[in-house]
Enzyme design. Sequence first.
Site, short mmCIF file in Angstrom:
data_model
loop_
_atom_site.label_atom_id
_atom_site.label_comp_id
_atom_site.label_asym_id
_atom_site.label_seq_id
_atom_site.Cartn_x
_atom_site.Cartn_y
_atom_site.Cartn_z
N LYS A 293 -8.96 3.75 -0.66
CA LYS A 293 -8.22 3.58 0.59
C LYS A 293 -8.57 4.71 1.57
O LYS A 293 -8.82 4.47 2.76
CB LYS A 293 -6.71 3.54 0.33
CG LYS A 293 -6.28 2.24 -0.35
CD LYS A 293 -4.89 2.30 -0.97
CE LYS A 293 -4.63 1.00 -1.75
NZ LYS A 293 -3.36 0.97 -2.48
N GLN B 262 1.55 5.00 -3.57
CA GLN B 262 0.85 4.18 -4.57
C GLN B 262 1.78 3.84 -5.73
O GLN B 262 2.42 4.72 -6.29
CB GLN B 262 -0.40 4.93 -5.06
CG GLN B 262 -1.27 4.14 -6.00
CD GLN B 262 -1.90 2.91 -5.33
OE1 GLN B 262 -2.41 2.99 -4.22
NE2 GLN B 262 -1.85 1.76 -5.99
N ASP C 170 2.23 -1.15 3.90
CA ASP C 170 2.17 -2.05 2.75
C ASP C 170 3.05 -3.28 2.98
O ASP C 170 2.93 -4.27 2.26
CB ASP C 170 2.68 -1.32 1.49
CG ASP C 170 1.55 -0.99 0.52
OD1 ASP C 170 0.46 -1.59 0.66
OD2 ASP C 170 1.76 -0.15 -0.36
#
Length: 296
Positions: A54, A98, A121
Amino acid sequence: MAAEIIDGKQVAEQIRRELAQEIADFKARSGITPGLCTVLVGENPASVSYVTAKGRACEELGMRSIHHALPAETSEANLLKLIDELNRNPEVHGILVQLPLPDQMDESKVLFAIDANKDVDGFHPVNVGRLMIGEEIFPPCTPAGIQELILRSGTPTEGAEIVVVGRSNIVGKPIAVMLLQKKPGANATVTVCHTKTRDIAAHTRRAEILIVAAGRAKAITADMVRPGATVIDVGVNRVGITSSGKPKLVGDVDFDAVKEVAGKITPVPGGVGPMTITMLMKNTLKAAKLAVDGRC
Ligand code: NAP
């Protein structure tokens, strides 16, 4: 005739080229560099490789990548304190914690602490609610990637029978909602199957578009697929080690057999996977536009 392979890597590269231009335009216009902050708690090897990818994608596209690595024994209070700082940091437009988090942490509490306008997200309840009513800002990345793959493969969704196997909050439910919306690239009739569905094959055999996110290798066999269907395989299952010592990955669909029946099919790896990070990059640019322009 064997199915056309939908090359997720190629589609993702095309979108990244488009994004790189949009990011350059935004920077030139605003003087602001979009920034994504990733937060990793612990050293789970898969999570380390995801956040590394990422960060790398951000930099390749001309965005700022910031990373915080916290030890596995970090307290929930410490993580919440960091999130609060990131929420107030104007250089951070997107925040990604994460998953999975260590056991001592309440995942929902942590995700809900992220400013909804930085939640790239799309997991914050405000963003889940926006998605439900068709006014999403940050669609969750994997479902957004699936929708984009369907669109760019030229498969019409309007009025189509779509069957989704799996009802998780991160893949199954949101992709079902997105494809149900009264919008271009959606407008489908959607059925969602799960482990309590009585006769899964009876549903999957009707599907003009079959999306599988079950997390079970070979859950979908050739006899479960309608001839000519578009099959999107989201699953990632580790089934051993390759000759080069890397994990051998397969999807949820029996690819070799199903490709003889389907019209179009995504491979694993190289299908949905490359799209997920690309959609995260798209959401990060949106977050920066939201912060600077008040809209995106
Ligand atoms: P999850 O939270 O474990 O959910 C799996 C869902 O599938 C559940 O709803 C489960 O039903 C259902 N299911 C499991 N086995 C089934 C079967 N045999 N028949 C019908 N339904 C079944 O998984 P997830 O997070 O959604 O992920 C699904 C897969 O996608 C995993 O392999 C994951 O690694 C992969 N994934 C890939 C990406 C990517 O970027 N490529 C991103 C996210 C996830 P119940 O609800 O009844 O238990």
